[in-house]
Design an enzyme around this catalytic site. Structure first.
Site, PDB file in Angstrom:
ATOM      1  N   LYS A 283      19.433  31.829  22.576  1.00 38.18           N
ATOM      2  CA  LYS A 283      19.495  31.581  21.129  1.00 38.18           C
ATOM      3  C   LYS A 283      19.296  30.101  20.801  1.00 38.18           C
ATOM      4  CE  LYS A 283      19.706  35.599  21.380  1.00 38.18           C
ATOM      5  NZ  LYS A 283      18.498  36.386  21.153  1.00 38.18           N
TER       6      LYS A 283
ATOM      7  N   ARG B 155      10.666  42.962  20.601  1.00 32.98           N
ATOM      8  CA  ARG B 155      10.430  44.389  20.885  1.00 32.98           C
ATOM      9  C   ARG B 155      10.080  45.100  19.585  1.00 32.98           C
ATOM     10  NH1 ARG B 155      16.135  43.876  20.166  1.00 32.98           N
ATOM     11  NH2 ARG B 155      16.596  44.939  18.197  1.00 32.98           N
TER      12      ARG B 155
END
Ligand code: MV4
Length: 669
Positions: A116, A292
């Site tokens: 992150k 994804r």
């Protein structure tokens, strides 16, 4: 295009991808775990191969087993779906190494976005706004404390390896910072094997707005607008929609361009999603990128008129992305509601069992992506999402209207679902006004308690179906007119007893002339004195009832001694009175021979304990009564003997197999 593609997933997303492959003329190769041998994705694929036992670690996460099937069966590419191996950089790299195309981004892009802090840095470098904070990678409390003071409170502590809300902590009081930091570091270490954390200013009641991007291998990257996913429960999305009511066309264009830059920052290829927080003054902040295809992708497909999986396959096969940014414009409004096998009236506990009825709604503007069909078993091994309901309409109000209608006609019996919660959200004034943010479900307590008292109309439907549907009847005799459907002879009468909605009801059904029936519920004629009703079966599990001057439709199913009835989004249960069932579950001593212990035949609550230590008993005497699965089981003595020990008292909750009473035969052992 590929000739053969392996789908390394299960459930609705595997089904979605299999269909896209088949439309493209690509052979779809499924893999399945032991419990998914007969699952929908296994049935629909062109070929299907086992990859291991039920636990995901041993099957859908088993890289070796999946690659072995891919190699042996000549798959040229693998689509990972979402979840499981979809964001596993090692898997993407292993596919590359095996000469198999991973249908997704390069391993390196997955890796960067997986951190992150690295993702935030990459986005910042391309001028994408991020939440002000500190991501310097220290583990020194003094540095953290100084940075926290600079950022100001309230703030968020987040795990660098986290995402999706794991290892995240909000701190409002500076005095609590040190302790929260230590806790977050411990949590991060336990969850991700990495205790690195970073700090951000807390954005109060943000909206979650995410942008869909598509990128081909030649540097052409576009966005397909946003999805608003603010309605979540414990970081599990419940409702998603597009477009977001909070974006103007200008803001959409600006955030979309930022999303494209974030994707380009990591050399992104294929379909991906860039997540933003949007605050109440329309400031937006990059949060993370999901590398994804996402669960909620159909919302974008609906409003943009694109097939995202088709584009994923084309991009992976090396084709150029034919879509241009200027061709992309939202049309109308789409909303997705996730149907989970969980019971909102029972603490959202996951629900398992057989989907006895699974009857998705149909019609214009209604799409259902389901991972199960009627008769399929829902196990506890995987994600509890059964299906997604995606509705679209000319505008948001039309879409909400369709959502409400579709939810009330989505028939599921056998497993509990969150449909009542979804219906409550769809009917909520704040939701309808577009007042949604990430704390929506915390602020709205929909207090779902399950069905209350069962309406007479539903009792009538259950009793008539019970009579008509040809199940074993309570009346005996060589000829039973009630199993003959509408041909029931005039004058035949049946008495049926149920427990439903917390009450006992008795229904008398008498066949009248020409198929109509006279019905008494607890002695009062239904719907009124002197009237008749009419019912007709439509297939095994459906009944149409003509009563109260209108026709109503029901789905029904039997489960053991219960009848389940679906009526406009609500499921009612009717339990038939059961004779006490007799159980003699015994455990023998080490030397074999006579039983020395009476064990609980199943898990349940001990209703009665009839004996104490030292008591003598006769053969077949009831020594205890166990309540389980809404039935009473008599635990009976296998022989005449004496109690050596009584291990439980009435009221105890016991596990199946647990010893209730130790015994010895008459005259000692
Ligand atoms: C935040 C935030 C407020 N301020 N960061 C939760 C999931 C993870 N992806 C990031 N999350 C949040 N990060 C700052 N600086 C609030 C959330 C948040 C949230 C975000 C998106 C969707 C639902 C959410 C529910 C609670 C908190």
């Amino acid at each position: 295009m590929f000739e053969r593609v392996l789908i390394a997933n299960r459930g609705e997303i595997a089904v979605r991808i299999i269909r896209a492959c088949q439309e493209f003329g690509v052979r779809a190769i499924a893999v399945y775990s032991d419990v998914d041998r007969d699952a929908l994705h296994t049935r629909l694929a062109d070929e299907a191969y086992p990859i291991g036992p039920a636990p995901a670690r041993e099957s859908y996460l088993n890289i070796e087993a999946i690659l072995r099937v891919a190699r042996e069966r000549g798959a040229q590419a693998i689509h990972p779906g979402y979840g499981f191996l979809s964001e596993n950089a090692e898997f993407a790299a292993a596919c590359d190494a095996a000469g198999i195309v991973f249908i997704g981004p390069p391993a390196e892009a997955i890796r960067t976005m997986g951190s992150k802090t690295a993702a935030k840095r990459a986005a910042e470098e391309r001028g994408v706004p991020t939440v002000p904070g500190y991501a310097g990678g220290t583990s020194d409390l003094r540095v953290f404390q100084r940075e926290a003071e600079r950022i100001g409170f309230p703030l968020m502590i987040k795990a660098a390896a986290g995402g999706g809300g794991k290892g995240m902590r909000a701190v409002t009081d500076p005095a609590e910072f040190a302790e929260a930091l230590a806790a977050a570091q411990r949590e991060a270490l336990a969850a991700f094997g990495d205790d690195a954390v970073f700090l951000e200013k807390l954005i109060v009641r943000p909206r979650h707005v995410e942008f869909q991007v598509l990128a081909d291998r030649y540097g052409h990257t576009i966005h397909l607008g946003e999805r608003e996913c603010s309605i979540q429960r414990r970081h599990q999305k419940v409702i998603e929609e597009s477009p977001s009511v909070a974006l103007s066309p200008e803001l959409r264009a600006e955030m979309g361009e930022a999303a494209v830059r974030a994707a380009q920052a990591v050399g992104y290829v294929n379909a991906g999603t860039v997540e933003f927080l949007l605050d109440s003054s329309s400031a937006y902040y990059f949060l993370e990128m999901n590398t994804r295809l996402q669960v909620e992708h159909p919302v974008t497909e609906s409003v943009m008129g694109v097939d995202l999986v088709r584009h994923q396959l084309a991009i992976a096969a090396g084709e150029r992305l034919a879509l241009r940014q200027e061709d992309i414009r939202p049309r109308g409004h789409a909303i997705e509601a996730r149907i989970y096998a969980e019971d909102p009236a029972n603490g959202y506990l996951p629900s398992t069992g057989r989907a006895l009825v699974f009857a998705p709604p149909e019609g214009p503007g209604v799409r259902v992506d389901a991972g199960v069909a009627a008769g399929d078993d829902v196990t506890m091994h995987y994600d509890p999402m059964l299906a997604k309901l995606i509705v679209s309409g000319e505008d948001r109000a039309a879409a909400i209207d369709r959502l409400q209608r579709a939810l009330t006609s989505f028939g599921v019996l056998g497993v509990a679902t969150n449909i009542p919660l979804l219906a409550a959200i769809a009917a909520d004034a704040d939701f309808q006004a577009g007042k949604t943010d990430t704390s929506f479900l915390e602020r709205h307590d929909f207090a779902l308690t399950g069905p209350g008292e069962t309406p007479a109309r539903v009792i009538a439907a259950a009793a008539l179906w019970d009579s008509l549907s040809g199940a074993p009847t309570q009346s005996t005799g060589p000829y039973n007119p009630w199993t003959r459907g509408e041909s029931a002879s005039t004058g035949a009468e049946r008495r049926l007893r149920y427990r439903t909605g917390g009450q006992d009801v008795t229904v008398m059904v008498r066949a009248d002339q020409a198929g109509s029936r006279r019905l008494h519920i607890d002695g009062a004629q239904y719907p009124e004195e002197g009237s008749t009703v009419r019912a007709s079966l439509a297939g095994e599990a459906e009944l149409a009832l003509d009563a109260e001057g209108k026709r109503s439709h029901y789905f029904l199913a039997r489960r053991g001694h219960e009848i389940l009835v679906f009526d406009q989004g609500t499921v009612y249960t009717f339990a038939k009175p059961q004779p006490l069932s007799v159980e003699t579950a015994v455990r023998h001593g080490e030397s074999g021979g006579e039983a020395q212990a009476l064990v609980a035949p199943m898990s349940g609550t001990l209703i009665k304990m009839n004996v104490r230590e030292g008591d003598s008993f006769e053969e077949r005497q009831t020594l205890a009564v166990l309540g389980a699965m809404k039935m009473e089981h008599a635990v009976v003595a296998p022989y005449a003997g004496k109690v050596t020990r009584a291990l439980h008292v009435a009221g105890d909750v016991v596990q199946g197999g647990e010893t209730l009473i130790e015994i010895e035969p008459e005259g000692g052992s």
